[in-house]
Motif scaffolding. Structure first.
Motif, PDB file in Angstrom:
ATOM      1  N   ASP A   1       0.943  -1.067  -0.361  1.00 21.18           N
ATOM      2  CA  ASP A   1      -0.051  -0.003  -0.319  1.00 21.18           C
ATOM      3  C   ASP A   1       1.023   1.402  -0.191  1.00 21.18           C
ATOM      4  OD1 ASP A   1      -1.764   1.839   0.657  1.00 21.18           O
ATOM      5  OD2 ASP A   1      -2.511   1.204   2.247  1.00 21.18           O
ATOM      6  N   ILE A   2       0.855   1.887  -1.492  1.00 15.67           N
ATOM      7  CA  ILE A   2       1.998   2.943  -1.455  1.00 15.67           C
ATOM      8  C   ILE A   2       0.735   3.971  -1.484  1.00 15.67           C
ATOM      9  CG2 ILE A   2       3.216   1.889  -2.408  1.00 15.67           C
ATOM     10  CD1 ILE A   2       3.127   3.066  -4.751  1.00 15.67           C
ATOM     11  N   THR A   3      -0.731   4.351  -1.038  1.00 16.15           N
ATOM     12  CA  THR A   3      -1.128   5.611  -0.858  1.00 16.15           C
ATOM     13  C   THR A   3      -0.588   6.912  -0.989  1.00 16.15           C
ATOM     14  OG1 THR A   3      -2.919   4.226  -0.702  1.00 16.15           O
ATOM     15  CG2 THR A   3      -3.366   6.441  -0.472  1.00 16.15           C
ATOM     16  N   THR A   4      -0.149   6.983   1.096  1.00 16.05           N
ATOM     17  CA  THR A   4       0.489   7.754   1.256  1.00 16.05           C
ATOM     18  C   THR A   4       1.760   8.125   0.598  1.00 16.05           C
ATOM     19  OG1 THR A   4      -0.140   7.684   3.035  1.00 16.05           O
ATOM     20  CG2 THR A   4       1.310   9.396   3.540  1.00 16.05           C
ATOM     21  N   ALA A   5       2.578   7.320   0.136  1.00 16.58           N
ATOM     22  CA  ALA A   5       3.350   7.997  -0.972  1.00 16.58           C
ATOM     23  C   ALA A   5       2.631   8.923  -1.925  1.00 16.58           C
ATOM     24  CB  ALA A   5       4.553   7.200  -1.159  1.00 16.58           C
ATOM     25  N   ALA A   6       1.929   8.306  -2.930  1.00 14.09           N
ATOM     26  CA  ALA A   6       1.000   8.682  -4.313  1.00 14.09           C
ATOM     27  C   ALA A   6       0.748   9.996  -3.712  1.00 14.09           C
ATOM     28  CB  ALA A   6       0.189   7.571  -4.036  1.00 14.09           C
ATOM     29  N   LYS A   7      -0.271  10.282  -2.376  1.00 16.11           N
ATOM     30  CA  LYS A   7      -0.687  11.613  -2.285  1.00 16.11           C
ATOM     31  C   LYS A   7       0.657  12.858  -2.085  1.00 16.11           C
ATOM     32  CE  LYS A   7      -4.327  10.276  -2.915  1.00 16.11           C
ATOM     33  NZ  LYS A   7      -5.560  10.141  -4.439  1.00 16.11           N
ATOM     34  N   ALA A   8       1.891  12.330  -1.431  1.00 15.05           N
ATOM     35  CA  ALA A   8       2.460  13.197  -1.128  1.00 15.05           C
ATOM     36  C   ALA A   8       3.358  13.358  -2.827  1.00 15.05           C
ATOM     37  CB  ALA A   8       3.543  12.789  -0.654  1.00 15.05           C
ATOM     38  N   VAL A   9       3.262  12.587  -3.967  1.00 17.42           N
ATOM     39  CA  VAL A   9       4.412  12.550  -4.707  1.00 17.42           C
ATOM     40  C   VAL A   9       2.615  13.662  -5.598  1.00 17.42           C
ATOM     41  CG1 VAL A   9       4.007  11.811  -7.566  1.00 17.42           C
ATOM     42  CG2 VAL A   9       5.325  10.789  -5.347  1.00 17.42           C
ATOM     43  N   ALA A  10       1.989  13.679  -5.660  1.00 11.97           N
ATOM     44  CA  ALA A  10       0.878  14.284  -6.157  1.00 11.97           C
ATOM     45  C   ALA A  10       1.017  15.680  -5.593  1.00 11.97           C
ATOM     46  CB  ALA A  10      -1.109  13.898  -5.798  1.00 11.97           C
ATOM     47  N   GLN A  11       1.166  16.117  -5.100  1.00 17.59           N
ATOM     48  CA  GLN A  11       1.538  17.266  -4.109  1.00 17.59           C
ATOM     49  C   GLN A  11       2.604  17.422  -4.758  1.00 17.59           C
ATOM     50  OE1 GLN A  11      -0.593  19.302  -1.378  1.00 17.59           O
ATOM     51  NE2 GLN A  11      -2.078  17.716  -1.800  1.00 17.59           N
ATOM     52  N   LYS A  12       3.617  17.487  -4.232  1.00 12.52           N
ATOM     53  CA  LYS A  12       4.917  18.132  -5.245  1.00 12.52           C
ATOM     54  C   LYS A  12       4.876  18.568  -6.280  1.00 12.52           C
ATOM     55  CE  LYS A  12       9.922  16.997  -4.316  1.00 12.52           C
ATOM     56  NZ  LYS A  12      10.856  16.680  -3.733  1.00 12.52           N
ATOM     57  N   ILE A  13       3.899  17.409  -7.062  1.00 17.11           N
ATOM     58  CA  ILE A  13       4.324  17.791  -8.516  1.00 17.11           C
ATOM     59  C   ILE A  13       2.965  17.477  -9.634  1.00 17.11           C
ATOM     60  CG2 ILE A  13       5.064  16.425 -11.175  1.00 17.11           C
ATOM     61  CD1 ILE A  13       7.121  14.820  -9.564  1.00 17.11           C
ATOM     62  N   PRO A  14       2.380  18.721  -9.074  1.00 14.04           N
ATOM     63  CA  PRO A  14       0.830  19.569  -9.170  1.00 14.04           C
ATOM     64  C   PRO A  14       0.688  18.268 -10.753  1.00 14.04           C
ATOM     65  CG  PRO A  14       2.092  21.018  -8.470  1.00 14.04           C
ATOM     66  CD  PRO A  14       3.107  20.408  -9.119  1.00 14.04           C
ATOM     67  N   SER A  15      -0.237  18.562 -10.995  1.00 14.69           N
ATOM     68  CA  SER A  15      -1.202  17.887 -12.692  1.00 14.69           C
ATOM     69  C   SER A  15      -1.727  18.701 -12.835  1.00 14.69           C
ATOM     70  CB  SER A  15      -1.726  16.639 -12.006  1.00 14.69           C
ATOM     71  OG  SER A  15      -3.178  16.397 -11.711  1.00 14.69           O
TER      72      SER A  15
END
Length: 626
Positions: free
Chosen positions: A481-495
């Motif tokens: 489960d890497i949900t927390t890491a994925a959300k951190a990436v989404a915050q750091k690199i906006p789409s």
């Protein structure tokens, strides 16, 4: 008689060269899957009632040396001491599709405990188990025969017995059914095919006697409780009932899937659905925070990964097991046999796999939630095409699935149209006039407005990190489960997702089906493989229906299409038509979709979702909004 007269008498059974004799082409001689030939006429009652097995064997012996059509004297009903045999249809010659028979053992003889068929799930499991047992007995009995090579046209032919062979899933079938006999006595009925023995077109009497005196009684014996391993039978039925109960429990718990610890997900090969046997295979293990335990009626407690409703993203590097997990989830709508490795991996019974289908037909589907403002002002609120693109086919597939009740959709990036899944900032800047609203902008609205979850295998579309409720990583065939890491990436690199995500999905309206536009009874319909149906010279391509798992399901779809053509002419929504058919199948079984005076032992019940998908792909169907 001599010369040409004797030759044609021998060849056509004395009927003459031009008076109804029509030997079949040898190419389909032993193909019981031919949909046209398999649905055979039910035999009419004999003038003097059922005849005895002794009479049958005497009759068979007397046929030795006669021309092949003489086998027709065997058609009808014959009573053996412990079972009844019905010969429904005799093949026209040794090269024609095989003869159709069924035998029924009364429950008073079979003596199978009622507890093994006390509800629908257990009845389906019992009949599936018995079908497998019959197939095992036939494999042993005909192993030597199959090893012998044919010696040519004039060599001995026939004697082979065929039954619809199940796969890894446990399906409701017509091969073995629990039925009411014509005399009111309930029994276990086996439907099967026999290639009656001959050399050239001359009946081999001794070999035919062997079929009716030895092989068929052996088949009847397989239906007896005393001839089966009682513990193995009970364990099989209990295992299937446990899976059905687990599926009910996860639905009540607000889950869309459950993957048990210890499951063997990979298959033996791309051409085999059996489990991989390699010593290096990695059993599935749930991430600790997603573990959940359920208690089943027979097995007791089972622990594994609980997948909640929502947007689930399965990520990971290439060849690490992402698609294997998704494939297992797609087939989790079915119960599996014990030892399959995927038994107890269950998903919602209403999950649907969606993929791109270049060239498919689309008929009057409102794809405007995804596609609008096409060049030339073409409307997409009732869109039709005979040659869909990848994106339009996926848009139609999503709308069609929701319209007939799908509650979860499965997408694999490898089989999807990229422009339907995503459009990044660069492409938005470069191309301003794109009519497609990608799924990533609609997937959360689809859940909110229609209660439809999504599970997506994603290897390169990182924008889904913005919308996913749960992100799983497959790494070396292990799940994290890497949900927390994925959300951190989404915050750091906006789409671009936060700027363009839709708050509403759009309306999914029911479409009305004109059942008379489905194939009629006089149109030839045949099934040669799981992925297609031949209808009057046209091919209905079902290769995108990856949750069709057996040829017999495709045959049942073909039969259902023709059956629906004969139902009431009232125009109804597709979902209403499917619901009415499901009720009929629940009551009467698969015989309900076969022509009234025929039988078919080579059908397996498809889900209504696959039947709807087949109807939606018909190029001649009349369907649309009221």
């Amino acid at each position: 008689m001599s010369g040409r007269g004797a030759y044609y008498k021998q060849l056509y059974g004395g009927r003459g060269r031009g008076r109804g004799a029509a030997p079949a082409a040898p190419s389909d001689a032993n193909d019981p899957s031919d949909h046209q030939s398999r649905g055979t006429k039910r035999s009419h009652p004999d003038d003097h009632g059922p005849r005895s097995s002794e009479n049958l064997l005497r009759k068979v012996r007397s046929l030795g040396g006669k021309s092949y059509p003489a086998y027709r004297d065997l058609q009808g009903t014959w009573d053996y001491p412990t079972f009844r045999l019905v010969v429904d249809h005799i093949q026209s010659d040794p090269y024609a599709p095989p003869s159709k028979l069924r035998l029924r053992v009364p429950h008073t003889v079979a003596r199978i405990p009622e507890a093994l068929f006390s509800n629908k799930a257990r009845t389906v499991a019992l009949c599936d188990y018995l079908t497998r047992h019959v197939c095992s007995v036939l494999d042993d009995k005909f192993a030597e025969r199959r090893r012998k090579e044919s010696l040519g046209w004039a060599s001995e032919k026939g004697g082979e017995v065929t039954v619809d062979r199940p796969g890894q899933q446990v399906l409701e079938r017509s091969s073995v059914v629990l039925t009411q006999g014509e005399d009111g006595d309930a029994g276990v009925e086996l439907r099967f095919c026999v290639s009656l023995p001959a050399q050239g077109r001359t009946i081999l009497g001794d070999q035919a006697v062997q079929v009716f005196a030895s092989v068929i009684p052996a088949l009847a014996e397989t239906l007896l409780y005393s001839s089966n391993d009682s513990k193995r039978m009970a364990d099989f039925v209990d295992c299937v009932e446990d899976q059905e109960d687990l599926r009910r429990q996860i639905t009540e718990a607000g889950l869309i899937a459950f993957v048990p610890n210890g499951a063997i997900l990979p298959r033996a090969s791309g051409a085999s659905d059996t489990p991989m046997k390699s010593p290096n295979v990695v059993p599935f293990r749930s991430p600790p925070n997603l573990e959940r335990t359920f208690t089943l009626p027979h097995r007791g407690q089972i622990t594994g990964m609980a997948v909640p409703k929502g947007i689930v993203m399965i990520a990971g590097g290439g060849f690490h097991g992402k698609s294997t997990l998704l494939d297992a989830l797609a087939r989790g709508c079915y119960n599996h046999i014990p030892g399959d490795g995927r038994e107890f991996l269950v998903t919602s019974s209403r999950c649907v796999s969606i993929q791109g289908e270049d060239g498919r037909a689309v008929t009057n589907v409102d794809i405007s939630p995804f596609i609008a403002n096409l060049p030339g002002g073409v409307s997409t609120s009732s869109f039709s095409t005979q040659d869909a693109s990848g994106s339009t086919s996926m848009a139609a597939g999503v709308i069609e699935a929701i319209a007939v009740g799908a509650d979860s959709l499965l997408f694999d990036e490898d089989t999807c149209a990229t422009n339907f899944l995503i459009r990044d900032r660069r492409m938005q800047r470069l191309i301003s006039a794109d009519p497609i609203t990608p799924l990533v902008y609609k997937v959360r609205a689809m859940l909110k407005d229609h209660g439809c979850s999504s599970i997506l295998v994603i290897g390169g579309c990182g924008d889904y990190c913005d919308v996913a409720d749960l992100v799983l990583e497959m790494r070396n065939y292990q799940c994290f489960d890497i949900t927390t890491a994925a959300k951190a990436v989404a915050q750091k690199i906006p789409s671009a997702v936060p700027e363009h995500e839709s708050s509403t999905f759009g309306t999914v309206k029911p479409r009305s089906l004109q059942v008379k536009s489905l194939p009629s009874g006089d149109k030839k319909v045949s099934v040669r493989k799981r992925t297609s149906i031949e209808i009057g010279g046209e091919t209905l391509d079902l290769s995108a229906l990856v949750q069709l798992v057996h040829d017999s399901q495709t045959r049942a779809i073909a039969a259902a299409l023709k059956h629906l053509n004969h139902t009431a002419g009232r125009r109804a929504t597709l979902r209403e038509v499917l619901q009415a058919l499901e009720e009929r199948l629940d009551t009467a079984g698969l015989d309900a979709i076969v022509q009234e005076d025929r039988i078919d032992g080579f059908l397996a019940r498809p889900r209504p979702l696959e039947l709807a998908m087949a109807i939606n792909r018909l190029r001649t169907v009349s369907i649309g909004y009221r």
